[in-house]
Design a protein around this motif. Structure first.
Motif, PDB file in Angstrom:
ATOM      1  N   PRO B  25      47.794  40.172  57.230  1.00 23.67           N
ATOM      2  CA  PRO B  25      47.172  38.997  56.603  1.00 23.67           C
ATOM      3  C   PRO B  25      46.823  37.935  57.645  1.00 23.67           C
ATOM      4  CG  PRO B  25      49.269  39.599  55.556  1.00 23.67           C
ATOM      5  CD  PRO B  25      49.194  40.338  56.850  1.00 23.67           C
ATOM      6  N   ILE B  26      46.126  36.919  57.220  1.00 24.90           N
ATOM      7  CA  ILE B  26      45.823  35.786  58.091  1.00 24.90           C
ATOM      8  C   ILE B  26      47.141  35.093  58.442  1.00 24.90           C
ATOM      9  CG2 ILE B  26      44.638  33.557  58.212  1.00 24.90           C
ATOM     10  CD1 ILE B  26      42.436  34.844  56.455  1.00 24.90           C
ATOM     11  N   SER B  27      47.284  34.703  59.702  1.00 20.14           N
ATOM     12  CA  SER B  27      48.603  34.385  60.247  1.00 20.14           C
ATOM     13  C   SER B  27      49.319  33.221  59.572  1.00 20.14           C
ATOM     14  CB  SER B  27      48.496  34.128  61.750  1.00 20.14           C
ATOM     15  OG  SER B  27      47.654  33.018  61.992  1.00 20.14           O
ATOM     16  N   ASN B  28      48.627  32.194  59.131  1.00 27.93           N
ATOM     17  CA  ASN B  28      49.329  31.060  58.537  1.00 27.93           C
ATOM     18  C   ASN B  28      49.376  31.127  57.016  1.00 27.93           C
ATOM     19  OD1 ASN B  28      46.616  30.597  58.170  1.00 27.93           O
ATOM     20  ND2 ASN B  28      46.746  28.386  58.527  1.00 27.93           N
ATOM     21  N   HIS B  29      48.981  32.268  56.444  1.00 32.73           N
ATOM     22  CA  HIS B  29      49.052  32.441  54.999  1.00 32.73           C
ATOM     23  C   HIS B  29      50.445  32.885  54.589  1.00 32.73           C
ATOM     24  CE1 HIS B  29      44.437  32.874  54.257  1.00 32.73           C
ATOM     25  NE2 HIS B  29      44.772  31.751  54.851  1.00 32.73           N
ATOM     26  N   LEU B  30      50.844  32.447  53.375  1.00 35.12           N
ATOM     27  CA  LEU B  30      52.195  32.726  52.904  1.00 35.12           C
ATOM     28  C   LEU B  30      52.234  33.629  51.679  1.00 35.12           C
ATOM     29  CD1 LEU B  30      53.655  29.108  53.200  1.00 35.12           C
ATOM     30  CD2 LEU B  30      53.897  30.988  54.837  1.00 35.12           C
ATOM     31  N   TYR B  31      51.076  33.841  51.047  1.00 32.17           N
ATOM     32  CA  TYR B  31      51.028  34.580  49.795  1.00 32.17           C
ATOM     33  C   TYR B  31      50.149  35.811  49.996  1.00 32.17           C
ATOM     34  CZ  TYR B  31      52.829  30.146  48.273  1.00 32.17           C
ATOM     35  OH  TYR B  31      53.607  29.013  48.149  1.00 32.17           O
ATOM     36  N   PHE B  32      50.650  36.926  49.521  1.00 29.85           N
ATOM     37  CA  PHE B  32      49.986  38.194  49.812  1.00 29.85           C
ATOM     38  C   PHE B  32      49.817  38.993  48.529  1.00 29.85           C
ATOM     39  CE2 PHE B  32      50.697  36.846  53.954  1.00 29.85           C
ATOM     40  CZ  PHE B  32      52.034  36.581  54.150  1.00 29.85           C
ATOM     41  N   TYR B  33      48.765  39.786  48.503  1.00 36.49           N
ATOM     42  CA  TYR B  33      48.390  40.503  47.290  1.00 36.49           C
ATOM     43  C   TYR B  33      47.855  41.887  47.631  1.00 36.49           C
ATOM     44  CZ  TYR B  33      47.964  35.540  46.014  1.00 36.49           C
ATOM     45  OH  TYR B  33      48.197  34.194  45.845  1.00 36.49           O
ATOM     46  N   TRP B  34      48.028  42.787  46.686  1.00 37.08           N
ATOM     47  CA  TRP B  34      47.292  44.048  46.694  1.00 37.08           C
ATOM     48  C   TRP B  34      46.512  44.150  45.393  1.00 37.08           C
ATOM     49  CZ3 TRP B  34      46.528  47.193  50.723  1.00 37.08           C
ATOM     50  CH2 TRP B  34      47.421  47.134  51.791  1.00 37.08           C
ATOM     51  N   TYR B  35      45.244  44.501  45.538  1.00 38.50           N
ATOM     52  CA  TYR B  35      44.368  44.811  44.425  1.00 38.50           C
ATOM     53  C   TYR B  35      43.814  46.203  44.670  1.00 38.50           C
ATOM     54  CZ  TYR B  35      44.157  39.936  42.779  1.00 38.50           C
ATOM     55  OH  TYR B  35      44.467  38.684  42.262  1.00 38.50           O
ATOM     56  N   ARG B  36      43.354  46.857  43.610  1.00 30.85           N
ATOM     57  CA  ARG B  36      42.705  48.145  43.818  1.00 30.85           C
ATOM     58  C   ARG B  36      41.439  48.218  42.977  1.00 30.85           C
ATOM     59  NH1 ARG B  36      45.963  52.978  40.563  1.00 30.85           N
ATOM     60  NH2 ARG B  36      45.101  52.442  38.528  1.00 30.85           N
ATOM     61  N   GLN B  37      40.548  49.110  43.404  1.00 27.65           N
ATOM     62  CA  GLN B  37      39.295  49.311  42.684  1.00 27.65           C
ATOM     63  C   GLN B  37      39.011  50.804  42.631  1.00 27.65           C
ATOM     64  OE1 GLN B  37      35.765  47.506  44.457  1.00 27.65           O
ATOM     65  NE2 GLN B  37      34.903  47.142  42.434  1.00 27.65           N
ATOM     66  N   ILE B  38      39.171  51.376  41.466  1.00 28.81           N
ATOM     67  CA  ILE B  38      38.765  52.760  41.256  1.00 28.81           C
ATOM     68  C   ILE B  38      37.247  52.786  41.233  1.00 28.81           C
ATOM     69  CG2 ILE B  38      38.798  54.671  39.611  1.00 28.81           C
ATOM     70  CD1 ILE B  38      41.609  53.682  38.786  1.00 28.81           C
ATOM     71  N   LEU B  39      36.670  53.825  41.782  1.00 31.08           N
ATOM     72  CA  LEU B  39      35.225  53.916  41.921  1.00 31.08           C
ATOM     73  C   LEU B  39      34.509  53.620  40.608  1.00 31.08           C
ATOM     74  CD1 LEU B  39      33.000  54.613  43.975  1.00 31.08           C
ATOM     75  CD2 LEU B  39      33.090  56.968  43.130  1.00 31.08           C
ATOM     76  N   GLY B  40      33.621  52.620  40.647  1.00 33.86           N
ATOM     77  CA  GLY B  40      32.830  52.280  39.468  1.00 33.86           C
ATOM     78  C   GLY B  40      33.540  51.400  38.458  1.00 33.86           C
ATOM     79  N   GLN B  41      34.781  50.992  38.778  1.00 40.83           N
ATOM     80  CA  GLN B  41      35.545  50.175  37.838  1.00 40.83           C
ATOM     81  C   GLN B  41      35.833  48.789  38.421  1.00 40.83           C
ATOM     82  OE1 GLN B  41      38.870  52.137  35.959  1.00 40.83           O
ATOM     83  NE2 GLN B  41      37.853  54.130  35.991  1.00 40.83           N
ATOM     84  N   LYS B  42      36.528  47.999  37.632  1.00 38.34           N
ATOM     85  CA  LYS B  42      36.820  46.628  38.034  1.00 38.34           C
ATOM     86  C   LYS B  42      37.853  46.578  39.150  1.00 38.34           C
ATOM     87  CE  LYS B  42      36.186  44.673  33.393  1.00 38.34           C
ATOM     88  NZ  LYS B  42      36.772  43.782  32.361  1.00 38.34           N
ATOM     89  N   VAL B  43      37.841  45.500  39.888  1.00 40.93           N
ATOM     90  CA  VAL B  43      38.925  45.202  40.815  1.00 40.93           C
ATOM     91  C   VAL B  43      40.140  44.788  39.972  1.00 40.93           C
ATOM     92  CG1 VAL B  43      39.685  43.688  42.671  1.00 40.93           C
ATOM     93  CG2 VAL B  43      37.309  44.464  42.603  1.00 40.93           C
ATOM     94  N   GLU B  44      41.293  45.440  40.232  1.00 42.55           N
ATOM     95  CA  GLU B  44      42.482  45.207  39.394  1.00 42.55           C
ATOM     96  C   GLU B  44      43.642  44.686  40.244  1.00 42.55           C
ATOM     97  OE1 GLU B  44      42.985  48.763  36.364  1.00 42.55           O
ATOM     98  OE2 GLU B  44      42.663  49.540  38.405  1.00 42.55           O
ATOM     99  N   PHE B  45      44.347  43.730  39.719  1.00 40.46           N
ATOM    100  CA  PHE B  45      45.537  43.191  40.368  1.00 40.46           C
ATOM    101  C   PHE B  45      46.669  44.217  40.331  1.00 40.46           C
ATOM    102  CE2 PHE B  45      48.698  40.134  41.558  1.00 40.46           C
ATOM    103  CZ  PHE B  45      49.808  40.369  40.757  1.00 40.46           C
ATOM    104  N   LEU B  46      47.344  44.379  41.466  1.00 41.50           N
ATOM    105  CA  LEU B  46      48.522  45.238  41.516  1.00 41.50           C
ATOM    106  C   LEU B  46      49.807  44.420  41.650  1.00 41.50           C
ATOM    107  CD1 LEU B  46      47.502  48.166  43.912  1.00 41.50           C
ATOM    108  CD2 LEU B  46      47.696  48.212  41.429  1.00 41.50           C
ATOM    109  N   VAL B  47      49.856  43.574  42.680  1.00 40.03           N
ATOM    110  CA  VAL B  47      51.110  42.908  42.978  1.00 40.03           C
ATOM    111  C   VAL B  47      50.858  41.674  43.841  1.00 40.03           C
ATOM    112  CG1 VAL B  47      51.498  44.284  45.082  1.00 40.03           C
ATOM    113  CG2 VAL B  47      53.481  43.370  43.823  1.00 40.03           C
ATOM    114  N   SER B  48      51.705  40.678  43.665  1.00 37.97           N
ATOM    115  CA  SER B  48      51.695  39.516  44.555  1.00 37.97           C
ATOM    116  C   SER B  48      53.074  39.392  45.202  1.00 37.97           C
ATOM    117  CB  SER B  48      51.322  38.237  43.807  1.00 37.97           C
ATOM    118  OG  SER B  48      52.228  37.999  42.742  1.00 37.97           O
ATOM    119  N   PHE B  49      53.098  38.774  46.384  1.00 35.95           N
ATOM    120  CA  PHE B  49      54.307  38.793  47.217  1.00 35.95           C
ATOM    121  C   PHE B  49      54.427  37.465  47.921  1.00 35.95           C
ATOM    122  CE2 PHE B  49      57.405  41.526  49.298  1.00 35.95           C
ATOM    123  CZ  PHE B  49      57.593  40.974  50.553  1.00 35.95           C
TER     124      PHE B  49
END
Lengths: 112, 114
Positions: B25-49
């Motif tokens: 991540p960007i060095s001074n950022h404190l919040y991190f996320y993973w999202y996923r996008q199945i082909l042809g579908q929406k970007v979906e939230f997975l997790v925040s950290f």
């Protein structure tokens, strides 16, 4: 259930032909509406944040507006480099952070 | 300009294998996320950290998934036993603020499960 719907799914424009993309949302307590641009094979790139009805933001040929139920992304005199998928998202508070609920996007193609 | 970097850009794996996707991540950022996008579908939230623990996770983020920040710079997503339906583009994102929709996304890791 929180939901974001974008229309149209795809839009083809000639260079210089202005148009608008629509994002309608159903969310319990809007914390912010966001527009992102996504190029093929890339991650979303932030464009705008809108927080309250009546708010407008502009960036080059793009202008985003917000009402109580929808947002519009107006593209004025588009150029081929504006071709991309435009994503709308709403922010939901959860835990110590927020999470974005995305629409399915509008894929814009601008032909020279 | 600081950016979020992800590796690998593309990974092909056999069903049932473990996969680790990495993000800086960007060095001074404190919040991190993973999202996923199945082909042809929406970007979906997975997790925040945040603060070395999961803040929020979606229904998708079941026991097969885990995240960690092993060394203060990398942020990883592990899938223990991949399934065909895990095939997607996985995006890492970071932000400097607690509750914001202005996220900085990486270019993604494409996972193909055969």
């Amino acid at each position: 259930e929180d939901q974001v719907t974008q229309s149209p799914e795809a839009l083809r424009l000639q260079e210089g032909e202005s148009s608008s993309l629509n994002c309608s949302y159903t969310v319990s307590g809007l914390r912010g509406l966001f527009w992102y641009r996504q190029d093929p094979g890339k991650g979303p790139e932030f464009l705008f944040t809108l927080y309250s009805a009546g708010e407008e933001k502009e960036k080059e040929r793009l202008k985003a507006t917000l009402t109580k139920k929808e947002s519009f992304l107006h593209i004025t005199a588009p150029k081929p480099e504006d071709s991309a998928t435009y994503l709308c998202a709403v922010l939901i508070y959860s835990g110590n952070t927020g999470k974005l609920i995305f629409g399915q996007g509008t894929t814009l193609q601008v032909k020279p | 300009e600081p950016e979020v970097t992800q590796t690998p850009s593309h990974q092909v794996t056999q069903m049932g294998q473990e996969v680790i996707l990495r993000c800086v991540p960007i060095s001074n950022h404190l919040y991190f996320y993973w999202y996923r996008q199945i082909l042809g579908q929406k970007v979906e939230f997975l997790v925040s950290f945040y603060n070395n623990e999961i803040s929020e996770k979606s229904e998708i983020f079941d026991d097969q998934f885990s995240v960690e920040r092993p060394d203060g710079s990398n942020f990883t997503l592990k899938i223990r036993s991949t399934k065909l339906e895990d095939s997607a583009m996985y995006f890492c994102a970071s932000s400097p603020d607690r509750v914001t929709g202005e996220l900085f996304f990486g270019e993604g890791s494409r996972l193909t499960v055969l």
